[in-house]
Design an enzyme around this catalytic site. Structure first.
Site, PDB file in Angstrom:
ATOM      1  N   ASP A   1      40.581  33.085  29.569  1.00 61.60           N
ATOM      2  CA  ASP A   1      39.258  33.522  30.187  1.00 61.60           C
ATOM      3  C   ASP A   1      38.421  34.279  28.913  1.00 61.60           C
ATOM      4  OD1 ASP A   1      37.116  34.495  31.686  1.00 61.60           O
ATOM      5  OD2 ASP A   1      38.354  36.183  32.557  1.00 61.60           O
TER       6      ASP A   1
ATOM      7  N   CYS B   1      38.902  29.691  33.999  1.00 61.61           N
ATOM      8  CA  CYS B   1      38.059  29.770  35.009  1.00 61.61           C
ATOM      9  C   CYS B   1      36.523  29.327  34.912  1.00 61.61           C
ATOM     10  CB  CYS B   1      38.167  31.369  35.329  1.00 61.61           C
ATOM     11  SG  CYS B   1      37.681  32.463  34.022  1.00 61.61           S
TER      12      CYS B   1
ATOM     13  N   ARG C   1      29.171  39.754  44.444  1.00 63.87           N
ATOM     14  CA  ARG C   1      29.694  39.880  43.003  1.00 63.87           C
ATOM     15  C   ARG C   1      29.096  41.056  42.424  1.00 63.87           C
ATOM     16  NH1 ARG C   1      29.932  35.309  38.281  1.00 63.87           N
ATOM     17  NH2 ARG C   1      31.731  34.776  39.740  1.00 63.87           N
TER      18      ARG C   1
ATOM     19  N   ARG D   1      37.425  25.308  43.459  1.00 65.45           N
ATOM     20  CA  ARG D   1      36.491  26.404  43.962  1.00 65.45           C
ATOM     21  C   ARG D   1      36.030  26.168  45.221  1.00 65.45           C
ATOM     22  NH1 ARG D   1      34.935  30.291  40.450  1.00 65.45           N
ATOM     23  NH2 ARG D   1      34.743  31.411  42.672  1.00 65.45           N
TER      24      ARG D   1
ATOM     25  N   HIS E   1      39.221  38.950  41.006  1.00 60.69           N
ATOM     26  CA  HIS E   1      38.372  37.523  41.331  1.00 60.69           C
ATOM     27  C   HIS E   1      39.530  36.737  42.280  1.00 60.69           C
ATOM     28  CE1 HIS E   1      35.566  34.499  40.988  1.00 60.69           C
ATOM     29  NE2 HIS E   1      35.498  34.203  39.795  1.00 60.69           N
TER      30      HIS E   1
ATOM     31  N   GLN F   1      38.867  32.918  42.857  1.00 65.98           N
ATOM     32  CA  GLN F   1      39.234  32.111  41.682  1.00 65.98           C
ATOM     33  C   GLN F   1      40.600  31.707  41.690  1.00 65.98           C
ATOM     34  OE1 GLN F   1      37.357  31.047  38.811  1.00 65.98           O
ATOM     35  NE2 GLN F   1      38.959  29.912  38.751  1.00 65.98           N
TER      36      GLN F   1
HETATM   37  N1   CP Z   1      34.462  31.186  37.327  1.00 67.29           N
HETATM   38  C1   CP Z   1      33.502  31.654  37.862  1.00 67.29           C
HETATM   39  O1   CP Z   1      33.471  32.408  38.548  1.00 67.29           O
HETATM   40  O2   CP Z   1      32.447  31.158  37.311  1.00 67.29           O
HETATM   41  P1   CP Z   1      30.894  31.704  37.549  1.00 67.29           P
HETATM   42  O3   CP Z   1      30.728  33.070  36.945  1.00 67.29           O
HETATM   43  O4   CP Z   1      29.822  30.564  37.137  1.00 67.29           O
HETATM   44  O5   CP Z   1      30.749  32.085  39.063  1.00 67.29           O
HETATM   45  N1  NVA Z   2      36.241  37.897  33.275  1.00 66.86           N
HETATM   46  C1  NVA Z   2      35.052  37.035  33.422  1.00 66.86           C
HETATM   47  C2  NVA Z   2      35.251  36.012  34.456  1.00 66.86           C
HETATM   48  C3  NVA Z   2      34.186  35.226  34.703  1.00 66.86           C
HETATM   49  C4  NVA Z   2      34.342  34.227  35.930  1.00 66.86           C
HETATM   50  C5  NVA Z   2      34.091  38.027  33.583  1.00 66.86           C
HETATM   51  O1  NVA Z   2      34.159  39.012  34.540  1.00 66.86           O
HETATM   52  O2  NVA Z   2      32.884  37.808  33.248  1.00 66.86           O
END
Ligand code: CP
Ligand code: NVA
Length: 309
Positions: free
Chosen positions: A228, A268, A106, A296, A133, A136
């Site tokens: 989101d 999400c 990430r 997930r 993502h 997701q």
């Molecule tokens: N939806 C998602 O990716 O959540 P986290 O940021 O908690 O991993």
């Molecule tokens: N768009 C959000 C998604 C988190 C799962 C972010 O990037 O923070």
């Protein structure tokens, strides 16, 4: 008997790294894993997690998925490893892929993720970047399939910022033949290259992707409403400005009533309750948000099985 098949691409950096057939295979494996009618074992395999941003769902679901496969995971905190000191990605990737069998990363830039994949001798998974993502999106379409059984008759309306989550929904939706509508404030449209790629996939039916700045017209007849956060991780300094710009893009009961009467609601997570979505809608009978979060785990266990086989 159903068993994991090797994916054509060694990495999962974008939703488009899988074919339609492969996405359907992952969803089928995930369903069987969820209902405990399938057991897959990868004893002694190790997943390395490199998270430059916070995470609850992605991190924990990957760790649990790996443990259910009989393997283990190592959570590499950039601040206590040499990653935080700025060790080059190409050195980190070459070393870690000697120890681990698969890496989930990430980070901010998609190009950094691609750099990891370039130098890693083992599969690399996108656990979220600013651009996409894709894990997701697999869970999202699994949740939609549980509800509607198919994708061809489904209208999915995403209301909010056209960034990572929206981009992967567009691409995965195009692969699966769902109609995807994105309603976002002017200037927050999805990535133009993502739109172009989805249009190429949808070339027989150009109406499958719609981008608009009007949430009300976008929800008419929708089966799935999705949102989101308005300010993503890394955008903390823009919160005030974006809150003002995104006014009118909240999923509340008024907006939900304009969708199909059996519409489901997805997010999400993590959410800012009463900002992009109201408390009442998150906890309503229409919400499938917590089933979506559970999924997930199942899709990522299926994904790991296919990358490790
Ligand atoms: N939806 C998602 O990716 O959540 P986290 O940021 O908690 O991993
Ligand atoms: N768009 C959000 C998604 C988190 C799962 C972010 O990037 O923070």
């Amino acid at each position: 008997m159903l068993k994991p098949k090797k994916l054509v691409n060694n990495n999962f950096l974008s939703s488009l790294d899988m074919s339609t057939k492969e996405v359907n295979h992952i969803l089928e494996l995930a369903k069987n894993l969820k209902h405990k009618v399938l057991n897959i074992e990868y004893k002694n395999k190790v997943l390395g997690l490199i998270f430059d941003k916070s995470s609850t769902r992605t991190r924990v679901s990957f760790q649990v998925a790996m443990s259910r496969l009989g393997g283990t995971s190592i959570d590499l905190n950039p601040t206590t490893s040499q990653i935080g000191r700025g060790e080059p990605i190409k050195d980190t990737a070459r070393v870690l892929s000697k120890y681990c069998d698969v890496l989930a990363i990430r980070t901010f830039n998609q190009t950094d993720l691609e750099e990891y994949a370039r130098w890693s001798s083992k599969p690399v998974i996108n656990a979220l970047t600013d651009l996409e993502h894709p894990c997701q999106a697999l869970a999202d379409f699994m949740t939609i399939k549980e509800e509607f059984n198919n994708f061809e008759d489904v209208v999915l309306t995403f209301i909010g910022d056209g960034n990572n989550v929206a981009n992967s929904l567009i691409l995965c939706g195009a692969l699966l033949g769902a109609e995807v509508r994105i309603a976002c404030p002017l200037g927050y449209e999805p990535n133009p290259l993502v739109i172009e790629k989805a249009k190429m996939i949808n070339k027989k039916n150009k109406n499958l992707l719609k981008i608009t700045n009007d949430p009300i017209s976008a929800v008419s007849g929708a089966n799935v409403l999705y949102t989101d956060v308005w300010s993503s991780m890394g955008e903390e300094s823009k919160i005030e400005e974006k809150d003002a710009l995104f006014k009118g893009f909240t999923i509340d009961y008024d907006l939900l009533r304009k969708a199909d009467e059996d519409a489901i609601v997805l997010h999400c997570l993590p959410a800012y309750r009463n900002k992009e979505i109201t408390d009442k809608v998150i906890d309503s009978r229409n919400s499938r948000i917590f089933a979506q979060a559970e999924n997930r785990l199942h899709v990522q266990q299926a994904l790991l099985s296919c990358l490790l086989c």
